[in-house]
Motif scaffolding. Structure first.
Motif, mmCIF file in Angstrom:
data_model
loop_
_atom_site.group_PDB
_atom_site.id
_atom_site.type_symbol
_atom_site.label_atom_id
_atom_site.label_comp_id
_atom_site.label_asym_id
_atom_site.label_seq_id
_atom_site.Cartn_x
_atom_site.Cartn_y
_atom_site.Cartn_z
ATOM 1 N N THR A 109 -3.070 -1.888 -4.796
ATOM 2 C CA THR A 109 -1.715 -2.394 -4.590
ATOM 3 C C THR A 109 -1.730 -3.908 -4.397
ATOM 4 O O THR A 109 -0.915 -4.633 -4.980
ATOM 5 N N ARG A 110 -2.676 -4.391 -3.610
ATOM 6 C CA ARG A 110 -2.771 -5.854 -3.429
ATOM 7 C C ARG A 110 -3.095 -6.551 -4.748
ATOM 8 O O ARG A 110 -2.606 -7.650 -5.018
ATOM 9 N N GLN B 219 -12.662 -7.592 -0.084
ATOM 10 C CA GLN B 219 -13.872 -6.803 0.157
ATOM 11 C C GLN B 219 -14.080 -6.520 1.646
ATOM 12 O O GLN B 219 -14.924 -5.739 2.019
ATOM 13 N N LEU C 156 6.990 -2.279 -9.949
ATOM 14 C CA LEU C 156 7.377 -3.677 -9.733
ATOM 15 C C LEU C 156 6.710 -4.593 -10.766
ATOM 16 O O LEU C 156 7.292 -5.560 -11.228
ATOM 17 N N LYS D 107 2.023 5.054 -3.519
ATOM 18 C CA LYS D 107 1.997 3.617 -3.229
ATOM 19 C C LYS D 107 1.607 2.787 -4.453
ATOM 20 O O LYS D 107 2.283 1.815 -4.803
ATOM 21 N N LEU E 65 -11.899 -5.014 3.429
ATOM 22 C CA LEU E 65 -11.224 -3.766 3.803
ATOM 23 C C LEU E 65 -12.229 -2.610 3.761
ATOM 24 O O LEU E 65 -12.874 -2.390 2.738
ATOM 25 N N SER F 93 -7.267 5.295 1.698
ATOM 26 C CA SER F 93 -6.355 4.190 2.016
ATOM 27 C C SER F 93 -6.856 2.847 1.488
ATOM 28 O O SER F 93 -6.063 2.027 1.036
ATOM 29 N N VAL F 94 -8.169 2.626 1.553
ATOM 30 C CA VAL F 94 -8.704 1.324 1.127
ATOM 31 C C VAL F 94 -8.501 1.126 -0.373
ATOM 32 O O VAL F 94 -8.013 0.078 -0.814
ATOM 33 N N GLU G 115 -4.837 0.540 -1.098
ATOM 34 C CA GLU G 115 -4.400 -0.774 -0.630
ATOM 35 C C GLU G 115 -4.937 -1.882 -1.544
ATOM 36 O O GLU G 115 -4.216 -2.815 -1.897
ATOM 37 N N ALA H 96 4.282 3.077 -7.272
ATOM 38 C CA ALA H 96 5.471 2.288 -6.949
ATOM 39 C C ALA H 96 5.208 0.804 -7.184
ATOM 40 O O ALA H 96 6.069 0.072 -7.677
ATOM 41 N N ALA H 97 3.998 0.357 -6.878
ATOM 42 C CA ALA H 97 3.645 -1.049 -7.107
ATOM 43 C C ALA H 97 3.651 -1.362 -8.599
ATOM 44 O O ALA H 97 4.086 -2.437 -9.027
ATOM 45 N N LEU H 98 3.176 -0.413 -9.404
ATOM 46 C CA LEU H 98 3.162 -0.620 -10.854
ATOM 47 C C LEU H 98 4.577 -0.726 -11.415
ATOM 48 O O LEU H 98 4.810 -1.395 -12.416
ATOM 49 N N GLU I 17 0.050 -6.736 -6.665
ATOM 50 C CA GLU I 17 0.931 -7.743 -6.062
ATOM 51 C C GLU I 17 0.465 -9.166 -6.385
ATOM 52 O O GLU I 17 1.284 -10.058 -6.614
#
Lengths: 322, 304
Positions: B144-145, B76, B187, B180, B78, B137-138, B141, B183-185, B148
């Motif tokens: 994506t985090r 939070q 993985l 972004k 970010l 971007s937030v 990100e 691509a993370a999905l 991950e």
């Protein structure tokens, strides 16, 4: 008659002067030797072109990128590659003709080349839907990319689209899914992918074939999250504010290089690629050759990791402490 | 104070509804009926008269989906920068400032770890009230985090989308968040971990054309607007009015684009069942979570 953009007027005027002097000296001996005058004008012309084209803003670049005589995907394919074998269809009921693709020889190497095709004359423009692809086009592109991966063939994509087609049929056939799934799969392909924005890089429709190990941009191409028209109408509530919108969006190659979104700017012939298709293709081919050589040296796992990492790191934000 | 209470007291989002006699009325934009705000909240922000699903604040939705006290928010801290110094009629910086001052989320998404029945999940919930839920971007990100974290901890991912699409004011960087997150999905998929995408009204543009349509399973709330292009853009392109129901959840179901249309009250149950199926684990029956009411403490309300 060539279409002349506002900022090209003076350039064309000088070119006409040179032409006139040439024909004068050919027709009448009495005018004497005009070589000196012509050389002077030619020098002036070069400077003018350089000054004008180095100073183009976002909206002017958009106009160059959309120029009706700008080389399109098939022009680049014809001028850069040999033995092009075009392949058709998404195998699910769609031909997807706004995107062209197939095998071609790049020097001695087979590549899979895929790009948006806008169409030159009216009938062709309509057939190609002005380069605005239906889901079938993206699905065809993906099929060809998977085919390339199967035979360990590198992929080169040429991007030139106003955007994905915003129509009823496109929605019914799953435009969102088609684009999303391309991004998903492209991130994991085990062959080199080089994406080049050759004209208009219009939003999701451009990105749908743009997830490359390298992303290159022709000098006067543009790449944006939304068209200047769309942005102007949404944020300014006035679709005539395109100039402001284009400037605000940071859509030129130089601006995008600064944001680390693209890896290389490929120069265009002086005065823009629309002035010399072959020369533009030669310049692009040279740039592609060296990028491809670098990527061909990487192992499949390295290619995937490099591509993953490249897009993982894009984004700018603040991290304020609690 | 628990961490959630801290956030809630700070943001003011979870404030209890004051037990005053002064009734606050809200008009349903669908049936135009006047509804008591308390009734609306008690009914999960669904119109009691016509079943119209109102947009929800992320914490209300999280409360609806996860086991009580199980949600831990991440990232939070970010917040949006202004990478291209964007200015239209207003500066982007000022738009963000205003959105932050409104006291809701710190950007257009809230992400964290929670428990849904027996399943640990990474849950990302959009906040439409923050700049239209737009993805910059937030948002990219944080999603994506979240993915991950799921990969590191063997968890499922659930993303509840409610967004007009990419955030124009961050230019190309917002477009790149599509790449972004997708691509993370990829993985996540390689790890064979489940991802369920929930589409709320509206889900369009760059959000729709990336992670929202990459779910192993895609569920939409009833009558949500879902599509790549917005209806106005399509109408301008084809120069005719769109038929009633076009680009609504039920239309997408008919066209084979989504798996299910699920009523908000049933959402938690379906998600739990589906996760159990995908992981081939026994299905524990869940009761529907209680909404925040004046009587029940919104944080501690016991739903089990």
């Amino acid at each position: 008659m060539a279409q002349i953009l506002d900022f090209e007027k003076d350039i064309f005027a000088v070119e006409n002067q040179i032409k006139e002097l040439h024909s004068l000296s050919n027709m009448y001996d009495s005018v004497g030797d005009l070589t000196h005058e012509i050389t002077k004008l030619k020098k002036k012309l070069r400077h003018m072109k350089r000054d004008v084209f180095n100073g183009l803003d976002g909206w002017q670049k958009t106009q160059v990128a959309r120029h009706p005589e700008r080389p399109y995907t098939l022009d680049y394919i014809n001028n850069m590659f040999t033995d092009f074998e075009e392949l058709h269809g998404d195998r699910h009921g769609g031909a997807g003709v706004s995107i062209s693709g197939g095998f071609a020889k790049f020097d001695d190497q087979t590549v899979m080349v895929i790009g948006h095709q806008k169409g030159r004359d009216t009938a062709e423009k309509i057939r190609r839907n002005f380069g605005m692809s239906q889901p079938a086009g993206y699905r065809k592109a993906l099929r060809l990319m998977r085919l390339a991966e199967k035979f360990n063939i590198p992929i080169i994509t040429l991007i030139d689209t106003p955007g994905a087609y915003p129509g009823m049929d496109a929605e019914e056939q799953g435009q969102s899914e088609a684009i999303a799934y391309n991004l998903f799969v492209m991130s994991s392909l085990k062959v080199p992918i080089i994406a080049v924005i050759i004209g208009e890089g219009g939003s999701g429709g451009a990105l749908a074939i743009g997830l490359g190990n390298r992303v290159m941009m022709l000098e006067h191409s543009v790449y944006s999250v939304i068209s200047p028209e769309g942005c102007a109408s949404i944020l300014w509530g006035d679709k005539d504010k395109v100039k402001q919108a284009a400037r605000a969006l940071n859509m030129t190659s130089k601006q995008l290089e600064k944001l680390d979104v693209i890896d290389q700017i490929v120069g265009e012939p002086l005065g823009g690629a629309h002035r010399h298709h072959k020369w533009a293709a030669i310049m692009l081919k040279k740039a592609l050759r060296s990028q491809l050589k670098e990527l061909m040296a990487l192992k499949p796992s390295e290619l995937v990791a490099q591509r993953q990492e490249k897009f993982r790191n894009i984004g700018v934000f603040n991290t304020e402490k609690e | 104070m628990s961490w959630l209470e801290r956030i809630i007291s700070k943001t003011g989002m979870g404030k209890k509804i004051p037990k005053t006699t002064e009734a606050s009325w809200i008009e349903c934009k669908k049936c135009k009926e006047q509804i008591l705000e308390v009734d609306l909240i008690e009914n999960f922000h669904i119109c009691p008269k016509c079943d119209h699903h109102f947009r929800m604040k992320p914490l209300d939705r999280i409360r609806l989906l996860v086991n009580p006290d199980s949600f831990e928010e991440h990232d939070q801290n970010l917040t949006s920068a202004d990478p291209i110094k964007f200015k239209d009629k207003k500066k982007y910086k000022d738009r963000v400032k205003t959105a932050l001052k409104a006291g809701g989320s710190t950007d257009a998404i809230v992400c964290g770890t929670g428990k849904m029945g027996d399943h640990e999940v990474e849950l990302c919930v959009f906040d439409f009230f923050f700049l239209g839920g737009s993805m910059g971007s937030v948002v990219g990100e944080k999603i994506t985090r979240g993915i991950e974290r799921a990969i590191r901890n063997d968890r499922a991912v659930i993303i509840v989308s409610c967004s007009g699409g990419a955030r124009m004011q961050e230019g190309i960087l917002s477009l790149m968040q599509m790449a972004k997150t997708s691509a993370a999905l990829q993985l996540l998929a390689e790890k064979q971990l489940p991802y369920i995408s929930v589409l709320a009204d509206p889900t369009t543009g760059g959000v729709s054309a990336s992670f929202a349509f990459l779910g192993d399973i895609i569920i939409a709330e009833p009558k949500a607007l879902i599509g790549f292009a917005g209806p106005r853009v399509i109408e301008q392109t084809i120069r005719q009015k769109l038929p009633e129901g076009f680009q609504r959840s039920e239309f997408l179901l008919e066209h084979g684009l989504i798996d299910q249309v699920v009523h908000r009250k049933e959402l938690r149950n379906h998600l739990n069942n589906l996760l159990s199926h995908m992981k081939n684990t026994p299905i524990s029956k869940l009761t529907t979570a209680k909404p925040a009411t004046a009587e029940a403490d919104p944080v501690k309300s016991d739903a089990e």
